[in-house]
Design a protein around this motif. Structure first.
Motif, PDB file in Angstrom:
ATOM      1  N   VAL A  15     -17.769 -16.665 -22.527  1.00  0.00           N
ATOM      2  CA  VAL A  15     -17.356 -15.363 -21.988  1.00  0.00           C
ATOM      3  C   VAL A  15     -17.389 -15.337 -20.465  1.00  0.00           C
ATOM      4  CG1 VAL A  15     -17.974 -14.111 -24.083  1.00  0.00           C
ATOM      5  CG2 VAL A  15     -19.608 -14.203 -22.196  1.00  0.00           C
ATOM      6  N   THR A  16     -18.283 -16.093 -19.851  1.00  0.00           N
ATOM      7  CA  THR A  16     -18.358 -16.089 -18.383  1.00  0.00           C
ATOM      8  C   THR A  16     -17.388 -17.077 -17.747  1.00  0.00           C
ATOM      9  OG1 THR A  16     -20.245 -17.620 -18.382  1.00  0.00           O
ATOM     10  CG2 THR A  16     -20.736 -15.245 -18.291  1.00  0.00           C
ATOM     11  N   SER A  17     -16.643 -17.803 -18.560  1.00  0.00           N
ATOM     12  CA  SER A  17     -15.626 -18.697 -17.994  1.00  0.00           C
ATOM     13  C   SER A  17     -14.367 -17.923 -17.622  1.00  0.00           C
ATOM     14  CB  SER A  17     -15.289 -19.825 -18.968  1.00  0.00           C
ATOM     15  OG  SER A  17     -14.620 -19.321 -20.103  1.00  0.00           O
ATOM     16  N   ASN A  18     -14.257 -16.698 -18.104  1.00  0.00           N
ATOM     17  CA  ASN A  18     -13.127 -15.848 -17.751  1.00  0.00           C
ATOM     18  C   ASN A  18     -13.241 -15.401 -16.300  1.00  0.00           C
ATOM     19  OD1 ASN A  18     -12.097 -15.952 -20.412  1.00  0.00           O
ATOM     20  ND2 ASN A  18     -13.551 -14.362 -21.030  1.00  0.00           N
ATOM     21  N   GLU A  19     -12.153 -14.925 -15.756  1.00  0.00           N
ATOM     22  CA  GLU A  19     -12.124 -14.540 -14.345  1.00  0.00           C
ATOM     23  C   GLU A  19     -12.600 -13.124 -14.074  1.00  0.00           C
ATOM     24  OE1 GLU A  19     -11.646 -16.364 -11.537  1.00  0.00           O
ATOM     25  OE2 GLU A  19     -11.798 -17.991 -12.988  1.00  0.00           O
ATOM     26  N   HIS A  20     -12.684 -12.304 -15.112  1.00  0.00           N
ATOM     27  CA  HIS A  20     -13.005 -10.891 -14.889  1.00  0.00           C
ATOM     28  C   HIS A  20     -13.802 -10.406 -16.092  1.00  0.00           C
ATOM     29  CE1 HIS A  20     -11.190  -6.755 -13.504  1.00  0.00           C
ATOM     30  NE2 HIS A  20     -12.411  -6.927 -13.083  1.00  0.00           N
ATOM     31  N   TRP A  21     -15.026  -9.898 -15.873  1.00  0.00           N
ATOM     32  CA  TRP A  21     -15.857  -9.433 -16.981  1.00  0.00           C
ATOM     33  C   TRP A  21     -17.017  -8.579 -16.483  1.00  0.00           C
ATOM     34  CZ3 TRP A  21     -20.390 -11.789 -15.620  1.00  0.00           C
ATOM     35  CH2 TRP A  21     -20.334 -13.071 -15.066  1.00  0.00           C
ATOM     36  N   VAL A  22     -17.536  -7.784 -17.417  1.00  0.00           N
ATOM     37  CA  VAL A  22     -18.795  -7.075 -17.218  1.00  0.00           C
ATOM     38  C   VAL A  22     -19.708  -7.525 -18.341  1.00  0.00           C
ATOM     39  CG1 VAL A  22     -19.978  -4.839 -17.194  1.00  0.00           C
ATOM     40  CG2 VAL A  22     -17.720  -5.066 -16.118  1.00  0.00           C
ATOM     41  N   LEU A  23     -20.836  -8.079 -17.975  1.00  0.00           N
ATOM     42  CA  LEU A  23     -21.819  -8.605 -18.917  1.00  0.00           C
ATOM     43  C   LEU A  23     -23.070  -7.756 -18.822  1.00  0.00           C
ATOM     44  CD1 LEU A  23     -22.634 -11.051 -20.792  1.00  0.00           C
ATOM     45  CD2 LEU A  23     -23.548 -12.099 -18.714  1.00  0.00           C
ATOM     46  N   ASP A  24     -23.559  -7.313 -19.967  1.00  0.00           N
ATOM     47  CA  ASP A  24     -24.719  -6.440 -20.006  1.00  0.00           C
ATOM     48  C   ASP A  24     -25.882  -7.186 -20.639  1.00  0.00           C
ATOM     49  OD1 ASP A  24     -26.537  -4.821 -21.521  1.00  0.00           O
ATOM     50  OD2 ASP A  24     -24.927  -3.890 -22.642  1.00  0.00           O
ATOM     51  N   GLY A  25     -26.961  -7.380 -19.882  1.00  0.00           N
ATOM     52  CA  GLY A  25     -28.152  -7.980 -20.460  1.00  0.00           C
ATOM     53  C   GLY A  25     -28.942  -8.830 -19.489  1.00  0.00           C
ATOM     54  N   ASN A  26     -30.205  -9.034 -19.852  1.00  0.00           N
ATOM     55  CA  ASN A  26     -31.136  -9.784 -19.024  1.00  0.00           C
ATOM     56  C   ASN A  26     -31.241 -11.241 -19.461  1.00  0.00           C
ATOM     57  OD1 ASN A  26     -32.068  -7.456 -17.427  1.00  0.00           O
ATOM     58  ND2 ASN A  26     -32.933  -6.768 -19.350  1.00  0.00           N
ATOM     59  N   TYR A  27     -32.030 -11.511 -20.485  1.00  0.00           N
ATOM     60  CA  TYR A  27     -32.253 -12.876 -20.990  1.00  0.00           C
ATOM     61  C   TYR A  27     -32.425 -13.841 -19.804  1.00  0.00           C
ATOM     62  CZ  TYR A  27     -30.831 -11.240 -25.631  1.00  0.00           C
ATOM     63  OH  TYR A  27     -30.737 -10.572 -26.829  1.00  0.00           O
ATOM     64  N   ASN A  28     -33.595 -13.799 -19.221  1.00  0.00           N
ATOM     65  CA  ASN A  28     -33.853 -14.521 -17.982  1.00  0.00           C
ATOM     66  C   ASN A  28     -33.534 -16.013 -18.039  1.00  0.00           C
ATOM     67  OD1 ASN A  28     -34.745 -12.166 -16.696  1.00  0.00           O
ATOM     68  ND2 ASN A  28     -36.720 -12.368 -17.700  1.00  0.00           N
ATOM     69  N   ARG A  29     -33.691 -16.625 -19.211  1.00  0.00           N
ATOM     70  CA  ARG A  29     -33.419 -18.059 -19.314  1.00  0.00           C
ATOM     71  C   ARG A  29     -31.934 -18.382 -19.155  1.00  0.00           C
ATOM     72  NH1 ARG A  29     -34.227 -16.069 -24.377  1.00  0.00           N
ATOM     73  NH2 ARG A  29     -32.914 -16.787 -26.091  1.00  0.00           N
ATOM     74  N   THR A  30     -31.093 -17.361 -19.142  1.00  0.00           N
ATOM     75  CA  THR A  30     -29.652 -17.583 -19.017  1.00  0.00           C
ATOM     76  C   THR A  30     -29.139 -17.439 -17.586  1.00  0.00           C
ATOM     77  OG1 THR A  30     -29.076 -15.268 -19.440  1.00  0.00           O
ATOM     78  CG2 THR A  30     -29.304 -16.730 -21.379  1.00  0.00           C
ATOM     79  N   VAL A  31     -29.999 -17.153 -16.643  1.00  0.00           N
ATOM     80  CA  VAL A  31     -29.565 -16.926 -15.255  1.00  0.00           C
ATOM     81  C   VAL A  31     -28.705 -18.076 -14.718  1.00  0.00           C
ATOM     82  CG1 VAL A  31     -30.408 -16.760 -12.862  1.00  0.00           C
ATOM     83  CG2 VAL A  31     -31.297 -15.214 -14.612  1.00  0.00           C
ATOM     84  N   PRO A  32     -29.073 -19.341 -14.932  1.00  0.00           N
ATOM     85  CA  PRO A  32     -28.209 -20.412 -14.402  1.00  0.00           C
ATOM     86  C   PRO A  32     -26.781 -20.376 -14.960  1.00  0.00           C
ATOM     87  CG  PRO A  32     -30.350 -21.290 -15.008  1.00  0.00           C
ATOM     88  CD  PRO A  32     -30.301 -19.876 -15.530  1.00  0.00           C
ATOM     89  N   ILE A  33     -26.616 -19.893 -16.170  1.00  0.00           N
ATOM     90  CA  ILE A  33     -25.278 -19.824 -16.772  1.00  0.00           C
ATOM     91  C   ILE A  33     -24.549 -18.576 -16.289  1.00  0.00           C
ATOM     92  CG2 ILE A  33     -23.981 -19.602 -18.931  1.00  0.00           C
ATOM     93  CD1 ILE A  33     -26.448 -21.059 -20.258  1.00  0.00           C
ATOM     94  N   LYS A  34     -25.167 -17.419 -16.462  1.00  0.00           N
ATOM     95  CA  LYS A  34     -24.450 -16.171 -16.193  1.00  0.00           C
ATOM     96  C   LYS A  34     -24.288 -15.890 -14.702  1.00  0.00           C
ATOM     97  CE  LYS A  34     -28.457 -13.133 -16.645  1.00  0.00           C
ATOM     98  NZ  LYS A  34     -28.973 -11.918 -17.252  1.00  0.00           N
ATOM     99  N   TRP A  35     -25.151 -16.411 -13.870  1.00  0.00           N
ATOM    100  CA  TRP A  35     -25.024 -16.156 -12.438  1.00  0.00           C
ATOM    101  C   TRP A  35     -24.339 -17.290 -11.694  1.00  0.00           C
ATOM    102  CZ3 TRP A  35     -30.125 -13.360 -10.601  1.00  0.00           C
ATOM    103  CH2 TRP A  35     -30.195 -12.117 -11.245  1.00  0.00           C
ATOM    104  N   HIS A  36     -23.853 -18.271 -12.415  1.00  0.00           N
ATOM    105  CA  HIS A  36     -23.118 -19.371 -11.782  1.00  0.00           C
ATOM    106  C   HIS A  36     -21.845 -18.847 -11.114  1.00  0.00           C
ATOM    107  CE1 HIS A  36     -21.471 -23.326 -11.091  1.00  0.00           C
ATOM    108  NE2 HIS A  36     -20.392 -23.014 -11.802  1.00  0.00           N
ATOM    109  N   LYS A  37     -21.157 -17.945 -11.811  1.00  0.00           N
ATOM    110  CA  LYS A  37     -19.909 -17.404 -11.282  1.00  0.00           C
ATOM    111  C   LYS A  37     -19.980 -15.923 -10.945  1.00  0.00           C
ATOM    112  CE  LYS A  37     -16.535 -20.445 -13.431  1.00  0.00           C
ATOM    113  NZ  LYS A  37     -15.351 -20.456 -14.307  1.00  0.00           N
ATOM    114  N   VAL A  38     -21.106 -15.277 -11.232  1.00  0.00           N
ATOM    115  CA  VAL A  38     -21.211 -13.837 -11.006  1.00  0.00           C
ATOM    116  C   VAL A  38     -21.034 -13.514  -9.526  1.00  0.00           C
ATOM    117  CG1 VAL A  38     -23.710 -13.649 -10.598  1.00  0.00           C
ATOM    118  CG2 VAL A  38     -22.533 -11.817 -11.790  1.00  0.00           C
ATOM    119  N   ASP A  39     -20.397 -12.396  -9.236  1.00  0.00           N
ATOM    120  CA  ASP A  39     -20.311 -11.972  -7.838  1.00  0.00           C
ATOM    121  C   ASP A  39     -21.144 -10.720  -7.580  1.00  0.00           C
ATOM    122  OD1 ASP A  39     -18.548  -9.695  -8.503  1.00  0.00           O
ATOM    123  OD2 ASP A  39     -16.928 -11.156  -8.598  1.00  0.00           O
ATOM    124  N   THR A  40     -21.444  -9.963  -8.654  1.00  0.00           N
ATOM    125  CA  THR A  40     -22.192  -8.716  -8.497  1.00  0.00           C
ATOM    126  C   THR A  40     -23.212  -8.572  -9.625  1.00  0.00           C
ATOM    127  OG1 THR A  40     -20.199  -7.693  -7.550  1.00  0.00           O
ATOM    128  CG2 THR A  40     -21.984  -6.213  -8.220  1.00  0.00           C
TER     129      THR A  40
END
Length: 177
Positions: A56-81
């Motif tokens: 889901v984070t490989s897409n160019e535009h998304w809103v992701l809701d959730g914490n799951y701290n162990r996922t920070v390297p994945i979800k914040w790799h491309k996050v801008d906000t």
């Protein structure tokens, strides 16, 4: 804002805010809990969860809701906000209780094709109680996100801290899509 992660303590209003934000931005909305939970309250393995999150984070535009701290390297790799919903403990707990009561009464399935529903026993008399989880994680989340917002490792991310429902509403109203 093209790739957004909304974070905050359970019950803070992440999902509601995220759905409104995704609607305003006309982009896909993803709830991390729906990526994680399987039928009968079974948890995904990290491998399964990380793969679903990577997709889901490989897409160019998304809103992701959730914490799951162990996922920070994945979800914040491309996050801008990253938007942190940081309401008071009283407000957050009120919202968590209100949501739990609604879910118990409605018996609505929480995530598609899981059959997972809230029960009075699960909410009040379980070690996995969402209300207990809200109380246990509120202060640690506050400390963690305050620290992360100033961490040089995340300097590529725009952090937004929202501290009231009124501020949340104004934020979404002021977005030019």
């Amino acid at each position: 804002m093209r790739r957004i992660n909304v974070v905050g303590t359970s019950g803070s209003g992440k999902s509601t805010f995220s759905k409104h934000l995704a609607g305003k931005l006309s982009c896909p909305y993803y709830e991390m809990d729906s990526l994680f939970w399987k039928a009968n309250w079974q948890e995904s393995t990290d491998e399964e969860f990380f793969e679903a999150l990577s997709q889901v984070t490989s897409n160019e535009h998304w809103v992701l809701d959730g914490n799951y701290n162990r996922t920070v390297p994945i979800k914040w790799h491309k996050v801008d906000t990253v938007i942190w919903i940081d309401y008071s403990l009283g407000r957050t707990l009120y919202q968590a209780v209100k949501r739990a009561v609604y879910r118990i009464i409605s018996q609505k399935e929480l995530w598609p094709n899981t059959g997972n529903k809230e029960s009075l026993k699960k909410v009040l008399a379980s070690k996995d109680s969402i209300l207990l989880w809200t109380l246990k994680t509120y202060h640690t989340n506050k400390i963690r996100y305050q620290s992360i917002m100033t961490d040089e490792q995340y300097s590529h991310i725009q952090f937004v801290r929202i501290t009231s429902p009124k501020e949340a509403k104004q934020f979404i109203e002021n977005i030019i899509a």
